[in-house]
Design a protein around this motif. Sequence first.
Motif, PDB file in Angstrom:
ATOM      1  N   GLU A  40      -8.076  10.525   3.956  1.00  0.00           N
ATOM      2  CA  GLU A  40      -7.479   9.553   4.871  1.00  0.00           C
ATOM      3  C   GLU A  40      -7.171   8.253   4.133  1.00  0.00           C
ATOM      4  O   GLU A  40      -6.110   7.659   4.317  1.00  0.00           O
ATOM      5  CB  GLU A  40      -8.427   9.280   6.040  1.00  0.00           C
ATOM      6  CG  GLU A  40      -8.597  10.445   6.983  1.00  0.00           C
ATOM      7  CD  GLU A  40      -9.724  10.237   7.990  1.00  0.00           C
ATOM      8  OE1 GLU A  40     -10.405   9.193   7.932  1.00  0.00           O
ATOM      9  OE2 GLU A  40      -9.930  11.132   8.828  1.00  0.00           O
ATOM     10  N   LEU A  41      -8.108   7.818   3.306  1.00  0.00           N
ATOM     11  CA  LEU A  41      -7.894   6.581   2.545  1.00  0.00           C
ATOM     12  C   LEU A  41      -6.741   6.738   1.563  1.00  0.00           C
ATOM     13  O   LEU A  41      -5.958   5.813   1.365  1.00  0.00           O
ATOM     14  CB  LEU A  41      -9.173   6.184   1.795  1.00  0.00           C
ATOM     15  CG  LEU A  41     -10.344   5.729   2.662  1.00  0.00           C
ATOM     16  CD1 LEU A  41     -11.589   5.511   1.816  1.00  0.00           C
ATOM     17  CD2 LEU A  41      -9.980   4.462   3.411  1.00  0.00           C
ATOM     18  N   GLU A  95       0.839   4.773   1.699  1.00  0.00           N
ATOM     19  CA  GLU A  95       1.725   3.956   2.537  1.00  0.00           C
ATOM     20  C   GLU A  95       1.785   2.523   2.009  1.00  0.00           C
ATOM     21  O   GLU A  95       2.859   1.917   1.935  1.00  0.00           O
ATOM     22  CB  GLU A  95       1.227   3.954   3.978  1.00  0.00           C
ATOM     23  CG  GLU A  95       1.356   5.283   4.680  1.00  0.00           C
ATOM     24  CD  GLU A  95       0.724   5.273   6.069  1.00  0.00           C
ATOM     25  OE1 GLU A  95       0.374   4.181   6.568  1.00  0.00           O
ATOM     26  OE2 GLU A  95       0.597   6.361   6.641  1.00  0.00           O
ATOM     27  N   GLN A  96       0.631   1.989   1.639  1.00  0.00           N
ATOM     28  CA  GLN A  96       0.584   0.617   1.142  1.00  0.00           C
ATOM     29  C   GLN A  96       1.334   0.505  -0.187  1.00  0.00           C
ATOM     30  O   GLN A  96       2.043  -0.479  -0.420  1.00  0.00           O
ATOM     31  CB  GLN A  96      -0.861   0.168   0.974  1.00  0.00           C
ATOM     32  CG  GLN A  96      -0.987  -1.293   0.606  1.00  0.00           C
ATOM     33  CD  GLN A  96      -2.436  -1.749   0.512  1.00  0.00           C
ATOM     34  OE1 GLN A  96      -3.344  -0.939   0.446  1.00  0.00           O
ATOM     35  NE2 GLN A  96      -2.624  -3.047   0.500  1.00  0.00           N
ATOM     36  N   GLN A 129       5.030   0.341   0.489  1.00  0.00           N
ATOM     37  CA  GLN A 129       5.405  -0.981   0.983  1.00  0.00           C
ATOM     38  C   GLN A 129       5.417  -2.005  -0.155  1.00  0.00           C
ATOM     39  O   GLN A 129       6.321  -2.832  -0.257  1.00  0.00           O
ATOM     40  CB  GLN A 129       4.442  -1.434   2.090  1.00  0.00           C
ATOM     41  CG  GLN A 129       4.771  -2.795   2.675  1.00  0.00           C
ATOM     42  CD  GLN A 129       6.149  -2.839   3.319  1.00  0.00           C
ATOM     43  OE1 GLN A 129       6.514  -1.940   4.057  1.00  0.00           O
ATOM     44  NE2 GLN A 129       6.911  -3.875   3.036  1.00  0.00           N
ATOM     45  N   LEU A 130       4.428  -1.941  -1.018  1.00  0.00           N
ATOM     46  CA  LEU A 130       4.360  -2.887  -2.146  1.00  0.00           C
ATOM     47  C   LEU A 130       5.522  -2.690  -3.108  1.00  0.00           C
ATOM     48  O   LEU A 130       6.060  -3.672  -3.645  1.00  0.00           O
ATOM     49  CB  LEU A 130       3.024  -2.748  -2.878  1.00  0.00           C
ATOM     50  CG  LEU A 130       1.795  -3.245  -2.120  1.00  0.00           C
ATOM     51  CD1 LEU A 130       0.520  -2.880  -2.873  1.00  0.00           C
ATOM     52  CD2 LEU A 130       1.866  -4.741  -1.894  1.00  0.00           C
ATOM     53  N   LYS A 131       5.929  -1.449  -3.334  1.00  0.00           N
ATOM     54  CA  LYS A 131       7.083  -1.195  -4.204  1.00  0.00           C
ATOM     55  C   LYS A 131       8.351  -1.806  -3.605  1.00  0.00           C
ATOM     56  O   LYS A 131       9.166  -2.394  -4.321  1.00  0.00           O
ATOM     57  CB  LYS A 131       7.272   0.306  -4.416  1.00  0.00           C
ATOM     58  CG  LYS A 131       6.281   0.896  -5.391  1.00  0.00           C
ATOM     59  CD  LYS A 131       6.526   2.380  -5.581  1.00  0.00           C
ATOM     60  CE  LYS A 131       5.547   2.968  -6.576  1.00  0.00           C
ATOM     61  NZ  LYS A 131       5.753   4.407  -6.786  1.00  0.00           N
TER      62      LYS A 131
END
Length: 148
Positions: A83-84, A90-91, A94-96
């Motif tokens: 899950e992590l 996903e994070q 978004q950061l890319k």
Amino acid sequence: MTPALDERNRIRAAMDRILGGTPEHSNGALTIVALAAEAQVPRNALTQRHTDLRSEFYEKVCARGEMPDNEKRLRQQLRRPKELRGADAEQITQLKADVEALVGALHQSTVENALLRQQLADRAGVFRALPAQPRARDSADPELPGLR
């Protein structure tokens, strides 16, 4: 140390008791540790001397359609890291995207800065004075009589 003569028979009887749901000397878990405890033999008897009985035990557990307790526990422990990892993916995505936007903004600022520097260099001889700001008058100023 030599194994007991009836060790294989005790292991088979323990296997039957655990799979039958009637353990006498263990907690009845579907593990080699519980099987060894139920048979009252050392664990290495199953992991080193009687590997065929160990394999037979696991085959019988799988044939029943049940998952061994240690596998259940490991799967439960793996669920949280998975899950992590999904949240981290996903994070990272978004950061890319943020990095791309920031690189674009930095490039635009660099180009604008270069343009402004060029304009400043082109107007090196031109000086333009800004209009003067009116000064605040001091109460001791002689031009304002009667303010003393």
